[in-house]
Write a protein that holds these residues in place. Structure first.
Motif, PDB file in Angstrom:
ATOM      1  N   VAL A  32     -25.880  -4.121  48.942  1.00 46.83           N
ATOM      2  CA  VAL A  32     -26.742  -5.272  48.669  1.00 46.83           C
ATOM      3  C   VAL A  32     -27.572  -5.619  49.906  1.00 46.83           C
ATOM      4  N   HIS A  40     -23.997 -10.359  40.345  1.00 47.76           N
ATOM      5  CA  HIS A  40     -22.608  -9.891  40.472  1.00 47.76           C
ATOM      6  C   HIS A  40     -21.760 -10.425  39.324  1.00 47.76           C
ATOM      7  N   LEU A  67     -31.613  -5.723  50.091  1.00 42.07           N
ATOM      8  CA  LEU A  67     -32.444  -6.837  50.563  1.00 42.07           C
ATOM      9  C   LEU A  67     -33.500  -6.339  51.551  1.00 42.07           C
ATOM     10  N   TYR A  83     -34.742 -14.386  46.872  1.00 39.46           N
ATOM     11  CA  TYR A  83     -34.077 -13.139  46.490  1.00 39.46           C
ATOM     12  C   TYR A  83     -32.925 -13.505  45.561  1.00 39.46           C
ATOM     13  N   VAL A 143     -27.133 -16.065  44.624  1.00 36.79           N
ATOM     14  CA  VAL A 143     -26.066 -15.133  44.250  1.00 36.79           C
ATOM     15  C   VAL A 143     -25.482 -15.599  42.923  1.00 36.79           C
ATOM     16  N   VAL A 153     -21.076 -11.067  49.650  1.00 34.60           N
ATOM     17  CA  VAL A 153     -22.527 -11.079  49.816  1.00 34.60           C
ATOM     18  C   VAL A 153     -22.978 -12.406  50.412  1.00 34.60           C
ATOM     19  N   SER A 201     -29.279 -11.796  43.840  1.00 33.49           N
ATOM     20  CA  SER A 201     -28.319 -10.700  43.769  1.00 33.49           C
ATOM     21  C   SER A 201     -27.348 -10.976  42.626  1.00 33.49           C
ATOM     22  N   CYS A 230     -31.808  -7.857  43.305  1.00 32.96           N
ATOM     23  CA  CYS A 230     -30.872  -6.756  43.559  1.00 32.96           C
ATOM     24  C   CYS A 230     -29.830  -6.744  42.454  1.00 32.96           C
ATOM     25  N   ASN A 231     -29.718  -5.626  41.767  1.00 27.17           N
ATOM     26  CA  ASN A 231     -28.746  -5.511  40.677  1.00 27.17           C
ATOM     27  C   ASN A 231     -27.876  -4.279  40.892  1.00 27.17           C
TER      28      ASN A 231
END
Length: 464
Positions: free
Chosen positions: A132, A248, A136, A244, A188, A198, A246, A275-276
């Motif tokens: 992750v 989860h 980024l 951003y 997140v 993360v 991410s 981000c995946n």
């Protein structure tokens, strides 16, 4: 990379996979003086030998071939193999996935068969967290685009002339001006084992963090850095704030399918990068492509999952499925899975099952015996079991009855050992409706009830 390079790389990977398979066949812990029957573990895929060495040699036998396991496998260990129901012998008591996701296992069918399915949450958390962080940076600095530009444009255009190449590399840097992540806000979604790590990594890089997890457990909450981050009250609040994002969260068809869809994209800032490294289906690729083409969204989408709607789009930075692909993560996952199988087979304890309730049990002593029963979670079953045992003159020292959904797990510790354990189980299964399986646990490898492979009664198999 040339075709020859591709072939060489694939050949090397194939040889390494074959080597790991051979190591898996022979991996074992130091031998003991026990010479009785063993607990048998069947493996699919190449499991890390470090994990397989958890099984004491002589007491456990591990093999990818069922024919090598006398009496059939008692447990299954796998990684990515898509398990079929017909591959699960009636002797199997447990299945462990070396990893977090269990999409490759027919969990519902295993529940109907009374088989707990284990996973290894957190074993690959550090590996995914590091990817992750990489994602980024990839989304922010034009790193992969710059590397590709050098290989695909500068080198061939300058005909491998080093001075010209060096000059172009310096000159063309202006084409890839990015932004720093320090001071930006990371959202997140999902604050479990990976998400919490993360959060910590992002804070250490100088980012602001806002998190969202409606199903946050107490254990997960303790892992979070408290006042250093913000907890969003809704996913929309997170989407509004983040620079951003991410992801989860697990893939759940009716809950997290296309969690990031057209409506979610409208709420985000136009330049948000996503981000995946969780599951591909969480992001609606068609909606994201439409947003790119309409100009309403221009952030990067970094993932290790293919997406048919985003293929070839320059904003989709896709890589092989690398999330847990480190030697350390594979060792951690295999070791954790082996520990769970050993604990379940020898004591009846259940930890990290995706379909059974947690049950933490101490080992048995030599003066008593333990009967573990898997049954349908229906009214009257527990009462019928205890009445049956009472009519047989069996004294119950202690009992637990735990349930999860439609399955119940009943563990009864009784004084002494029954004269005819197999007969008792057979009669119990015949007289008490709803029992899927039962097994006696004594002192493993020391007394009759503790002998691996014995006194395991599967009602549905007997009836068929």
């Amino acid at each position: 990379m040339s075709t020859d390079d591709d072939i060489n790389m694939l050949s090397k990977l194939l040889e390494e996979a074959k080597k790991r398979k051979e190591e898996a066949k022979s991996a074992a812990a130091p031998a003991t003086d026990y010479d009785g029957p063993s607990f048998n573990v069947q493996t699919f895929n190449a499991i890390s030998p470090v994990g397989l060495q958890k099984y004491p040699s002589g007491k456990y036998k591990v093999s990818p071939e069922p024919a090598d396991l006398e009496g059939g496998p008692h447990a299954i260990m796998l990684r990515s193999h898509k398990l079929q129901v017909e591959e699960v012998n009636h002797t199997v008591r447990a299945i462990a996935r070396c990893g977090a996701g269990t999409n490759n296992i027919p969990v519902d069918k295993m529940t109907e068969m009374g088989i707990p399915v284990f996973n290894t949450p957190g074993a690959n958390a550090n590996a995914v967290k590091e990817l992750v962080v990489c994602g980024l940076l990839l989304a922010s600095r034009g790193i992969s685009e710059g590397i590709n530009h050098v290989k695909q444009n500068i080198i061939p255009e300058e005909d491998s002339d080093y001075p010209k190449i060096a000059a172009r590399i310096e000159k063309d840097k202006k084409m890839f001006v990015g932004q720093e992540i320090a001071g930006k806000t990371l959202g997140v979604i999902g604050l479990g084992h990976i998400g919490s790590r993360v959060v910590g990594a992002a804070l250490s890089l100088g980012m602001k963090v806002v998190g969202y997890d409606p199903a946050l457990s107490l254990d997960a909450a303790w892992r979070l850095p408290g006042e250093q981050m913000t907890r969003a009250s809704s996913i929309d609040d997170l989407l509004k704030e983040a620079d951003y994002i991410s992801l989860h969260v697990p893939y759940i068809k009716d809950k997290t399918h296309h969690l990031i869809d057209a409506e979610a994209l409208k709420i985000m800032k136009p330049g948000v990068s996503i981000c995946n490294f969780a599951r591909g289906e969480i992001v609606d690729g068609a909606a994201l492509r439409a947003a790119y083409e309409s100009g309403t969204h221009n952030g990067k989408y970094v993932s290790d999952f293919a997406d048919k709607d985003l293929m070839g789009h320059p904003n989709h930075l896709v890589m092989p499925h690398l999330g847990a692909s480190t030697g350390e993560a594979e060792e951690n996952s295999a070791g954790m899975a082996a520990d769970q199988i050993i604990d379940f087979l020898e004591t009846g304890s259940i930890r990290n099952s995706v379909n059974f309730p947690d049950a933490r049990l101490d080992p048995k002593d030599t003066q008593s015996s333990r009967l573990c029963i898997v049954n349908e979670n229906s009214p009257g079953v527990l009462g019928a079991v205890t009445s049956f045992l009472g009519d047989k003159g069996i004294n119950i020292e202690q009992q637990i009855n735990l349930s999860r959904g439609g399955i119940a797990y009943t563990v009864i510790d009784m004084t002494g050992q029954p004269d005819d354990p197999a007969g008792l189980q057979e009669e119990l299964g015949a007289k008490v409706e709803g029992i899927l399986s039962s097994r006696f646990i004594g002192v493993p490898f020391h007394n009759e009830l503790g002998r691996p492979g014995t006194f395991y009664h599967v009602t549905w198999f007997q009836e068929s």
